[in-house]
Design a protein around this motif. Structure first.
Motif, PDB file in Angstrom:
ATOM      1  N   THR A  33      -5.761 -15.435   5.942  1.00 54.09           N
ATOM      2  CA  THR A  33      -6.709 -15.030   6.295  1.00 54.09           C
ATOM      3  C   THR A  33      -7.298 -15.636   7.647  1.00 54.09           C
ATOM      4  O   THR A  33      -7.702 -14.629   8.657  1.00 54.09           O
ATOM      5  CB  THR A  33      -8.099 -15.162   5.101  1.00 54.09           C
ATOM      6  OG1 THR A  33      -7.408 -14.385   4.112  1.00 54.09           O
ATOM      7  CG2 THR A  33      -9.252 -14.163   5.871  1.00 54.09           C
ATOM      8  N   VAL A  36      -5.080 -14.206  10.405  1.00 51.26           N
ATOM      9  CA  VAL A  36      -5.119 -12.958  10.679  1.00 51.26           C
ATOM     10  C   VAL A  36      -6.371 -12.633  11.680  1.00 51.26           C
ATOM     11  O   VAL A  36      -6.272 -11.942  12.599  1.00 51.26           O
ATOM     12  CB  VAL A  36      -5.251 -11.858   9.277  1.00 51.26           C
ATOM     13  CG1 VAL A  36      -5.639 -10.523   9.764  1.00 51.26           C
ATOM     14  CG2 VAL A  36      -3.956 -11.764   8.793  1.00 51.26           C
ATOM     15  N   SER A  40      -5.139 -11.141  15.310  1.00 52.96           N
ATOM     16  CA  SER A  40      -5.340  -9.885  14.880  1.00 52.96           C
ATOM     17  C   SER A  40      -5.180  -9.087  16.259  1.00 52.96           C
ATOM     18  O   SER A  40      -4.742  -7.642  16.150  1.00 52.96           O
ATOM     19  CB  SER A  40      -6.177  -9.550  14.028  1.00 52.96           C
ATOM     20  OG  SER A  40      -7.573  -9.848  14.669  1.00 52.96           O
ATOM     21  N   ARG A  61       1.242 -10.329   0.620  1.00 47.94           N
ATOM     22  CA  ARG A  61       0.524  -9.422   1.789  1.00 47.94           C
ATOM     23  C   ARG A  61       1.250  -9.702   3.136  1.00 47.94           C
ATOM     24  O   ARG A  61       1.855 -10.677   3.438  1.00 47.94           O
ATOM     25  CB  ARG A  61      -0.976  -9.949   2.026  1.00 47.94           C
ATOM     26  CG  ARG A  61      -1.926  -9.956   0.476  1.00 47.94           C
ATOM     27  CD  ARG A  61      -3.118 -10.647   0.847  1.00 47.94           C
ATOM     28  NE  ARG A  61      -4.071 -10.451  -0.219  1.00 47.94           N
ATOM     29  CZ  ARG A  61      -4.846  -9.365  -0.388  1.00 47.94           C
ATOM     30  NH1 ARG A  61      -4.964  -8.391   0.607  1.00 47.94           N
ATOM     31  NH2 ARG A  61      -5.522  -9.030  -1.337  1.00 47.94           N
ATOM     32  N   THR A  62       1.181  -8.691   3.935  1.00 47.55           N
ATOM     33  CA  THR A  62       1.716  -8.666   5.171  1.00 47.55           C
ATOM     34  C   THR A  62       0.696  -7.969   6.173  1.00 47.55           C
ATOM     35  O   THR A  62       0.287  -6.826   5.764  1.00 47.55           O
ATOM     36  CB  THR A  62       2.866  -8.130   5.381  1.00 47.55           C
ATOM     37  OG1 THR A  62       3.928  -8.379   4.318  1.00 47.55           O
ATOM     38  CG2 THR A  62       3.569  -8.044   6.369  1.00 47.55           C
ATOM     39  N   TRP A  63       0.443  -8.698   7.163  1.00 46.50           N
ATOM     40  CA  TRP A  63      -0.532  -8.128   8.258  1.00 46.50           C
ATOM     41  C   TRP A  63       0.468  -7.911   9.578  1.00 46.50           C
ATOM     42  O   TRP A  63       1.108  -8.808   9.970  1.00 46.50           O
ATOM     43  CB  TRP A  63      -1.700  -9.226   8.555  1.00 46.50           C
ATOM     44  CG  TRP A  63      -2.450  -8.238   9.529  1.00 46.50           C
ATOM     45  CD1 TRP A  63      -3.731  -7.526   9.161  1.00 46.50           C
ATOM     46  CD2 TRP A  63      -2.371  -8.392  11.024  1.00 46.50           C
ATOM     47  NE1 TRP A  63      -4.176  -7.061  10.383  1.00 46.50           N
ATOM     48  CE2 TRP A  63      -3.399  -7.663  11.451  1.00 46.50           C
ATOM     49  CE3 TRP A  63      -1.471  -9.079  12.058  1.00 46.50           C
ATOM     50  CZ2 TRP A  63      -3.766  -7.323  12.841  1.00 46.50           C
ATOM     51  CZ3 TRP A  63      -1.598  -8.669  13.192  1.00 46.50           C
ATOM     52  CH2 TRP A  63      -2.929  -7.886  13.715  1.00 46.50           C
ATOM     53  N   THR A  64       0.175  -6.554  10.079  1.00 46.76           N
ATOM     54  CA  THR A  64       0.694  -6.469  11.403  1.00 46.76           C
ATOM     55  C   THR A  64      -0.351  -5.540  12.045  1.00 46.76           C
ATOM     56  O   THR A  64      -1.358  -5.311  11.468  1.00 46.76           O
ATOM     57  CB  THR A  64       2.132  -5.401  11.262  1.00 46.76           C
ATOM     58  OG1 THR A  64       1.627  -3.943  10.779  1.00 46.76           O
ATOM     59  CG2 THR A  64       2.965  -6.041   9.981  1.00 46.76           C
ATOM     60  N   GLY A  67      -2.012  -2.712  10.281  1.00 46.78           N
ATOM     61  CA  GLY A  67      -2.907  -3.017   9.434  1.00 46.78           C
ATOM     62  C   GLY A  67      -2.289  -3.977   8.136  1.00 46.78           C
ATOM     63  O   GLY A  67      -1.146  -4.439   8.295  1.00 46.78           O
ATOM     64  N   GLU A  68      -2.738  -3.996   7.037  1.00 38.86           N
ATOM     65  CA  GLU A  68      -2.155  -4.783   6.033  1.00 38.86           C
ATOM     66  C   GLU A  68      -1.566  -4.103   4.814  1.00 38.86           C
ATOM     67  O   GLU A  68      -2.117  -3.014   4.395  1.00 38.86           O
ATOM     68  CB  GLU A  68      -3.500  -5.621   5.252  1.00 38.86           C
ATOM     69  CG  GLU A  68      -2.958  -6.472   4.247  1.00 38.86           C
ATOM     70  CD  GLU A  68      -4.198  -7.579   3.760  1.00 38.86           C
ATOM     71  OE1 GLU A  68      -4.282  -8.875   3.930  1.00 38.86           O
ATOM     72  OE2 GLU A  68      -5.174  -6.686   3.379  1.00 38.86           O
TER      73      GLU A  68
END
Length: 71
Positions: A33, A36, A40, A61-64, A67-68
């Motif tokens: 978190t 991100v 971000s 979880r994957t954040w790009t 979005g997540e």
């Protein structure tokens, strides 16, 4: 069977990654978190929260920039 939790951050596609590992998912989730939140704005960054058991990884979880994704 040993399980550990990883937060992994990659700044460019196929580039080197920064990674931390913890025994508690909550600690790894906090780092995920944080990363991100910090990175971000960069569309090339990818951040993962990963569960690893017996050498096998599973992204939780994957954040790009799009979005997540939650698995």
């Amino acid at each position: 069977m040993e399980t550990r939790y990883l937060a992994r951050l990659r700044f460019v596609a196929n580039g080197p990654a920064v990674q931390g590992e913890w025994e508690l998912v909550s600690t790894a989730r906090d780092r995920y978190t944080e990363w991100v939140g910090l990175y971000s704005k960069d569309p090339k960054v990818v951040v993962w929260l990963i569960e690893e058991t017996c050498g096998r990884e599973r992204a939780l979880r994957t954040w790009t920039a799009e979005g997540e994704t939650v698995s």
